[in-house]
Design an enzyme around this catalytic site. Sequence first.
Site, PDB file in Angstrom:
ATOM      1  N   PRO A 295       0.845  -1.202   0.000  1.00 11.04           N
ATOM      2  CA  PRO A 295       0.000   0.000   0.000  1.00 11.04           C
ATOM      3  C   PRO A 295       0.872   1.241   0.000  1.00 11.04           C
ATOM      4  O   PRO A 295       1.955   1.240   0.606  1.00 11.04           O
ATOM      5  CB  PRO A 295      -0.789  -0.140   1.313  1.00 11.04           C
ATOM      6  CG  PRO A 295      -0.002  -1.088   2.162  1.00 11.04           C
ATOM      7  CD  PRO A 295       0.714  -1.998   1.219  1.00 11.04           C
ATOM      8  N   HIS A 296       0.407   2.273  -0.703  1.00 14.58           N
ATOM      9  CA  HIS A 296       1.259   3.462  -0.809  1.00 14.58           C
ATOM     10  C   HIS A 296       0.427   4.695  -1.131  1.00 14.58           C
ATOM     11  O   HIS A 296      -0.715   4.585  -1.611  1.00 14.58           O
ATOM     12  CB  HIS A 296       2.331   3.262  -1.884  1.00 14.58           C
ATOM     13  CG  HIS A 296       1.763   2.987  -3.235  1.00 14.58           C
ATOM     14  ND1 HIS A 296       1.539   1.715  -3.689  1.00 14.58           N
ATOM     15  CD2 HIS A 296       1.337   3.797  -4.221  1.00 14.58           C
ATOM     16  CE1 HIS A 296       1.019   1.767  -4.887  1.00 14.58           C
ATOM     17  NE2 HIS A 296       0.874   3.024  -5.249  1.00 14.58           N
ATOM     18  N   CYS A 297       1.012   5.848  -0.906  1.00 16.35           N
ATOM     19  CA  CYS A 297       0.376   7.106  -1.297  1.00 16.35           C
ATOM     20  C   CYS A 297       1.395   8.233  -1.217  1.00 16.35           C
ATOM     21  O   CYS A 297       2.459   8.089  -0.624  1.00 16.35           O
ATOM     22  CB  CYS A 297      -0.819   7.437  -0.395  1.00 16.35           C
ATOM     23  SG  CYS A 297      -0.362   8.011   1.240  1.00 16.35           S
TER      24      CYS A 297
END
Lengths: 153, 124
Positions: free
Chosen positions: A68-70
């Site tokens: 997961p990333h942002c």
Amino acid sequence: MADTLVDALDASCVALDMKAKRKPELVAELVDLLAQAGKIDDADEVIRKVLEREELTSTGIGGGIAIPHCLSPAASQTHIAFGRKKSGARFDAVDKRPVQLFFLMVGPPGAHNEHLRLLSKLARYLHDSDLKQSLLSAGEADEIIALFRKREQ
Amino acid sequence: MRLIVFVLNREELLERVLEACVEVGISGATILDSEGMGRFLTYEVPLFADFKEFMKGNKPYNKTILSVVEDDSLLPRLHKVLDEVCGGLSAPGTGILFSVPVDFATGLVGQDEQTQHDTVGEEE
């Protein structure tokens, strides 16, 4: 700026026995690692952005791995948190299998190139089944860092 | 002898680009349907799905034109004409033109098997 995965991953942001069982809680637990280590200054904003990104399509890339990333103003540079849940948890992975290894990557807005570079490198390394097995069996946070340090040499 | 490669991002210009090729003396070429890396990554690899916005300037699909030419002097002429047709290749999202030396080719239309050595000293 984080040039390497080791630059972005600190031993204080490693959890070898995650407690959460569902996606929102898993993300929150990973984000909390960064927040507790002082790497980000707005955990709620990061959780919201990561879950928003997950709605697009899951970052569970298969083989028991999720990244997961942002990009968020809560981070001034790219940071990674690593979480492990040996029993696995559902994360809507592409292969529908439980995820055991979680890598949360958060970078500042505008750092697309750095983010993409580290994301690609991480995904590439994680195709290596020996590395995956070592990540699953490591007993200390420092071992996780050492595995990536060795891989990046 | 050179291999000329032209990746044309603005597919709607293909006809004019091929006319330009013929105009400068290229009588044969191979046209491939091709795809930009950005499109593939952001649409086909879930991990990169959120970078569509970042890749927005890139054209998803393009045409790749390959041609082996014996006359090296064609290249600057082709460059000039393609610049006119495409509105300047230095502008992002138009196309990429490059060439590499070829030391052997066979099967080219209207000529026998050639090596670079064969053509040294020959006049156009």
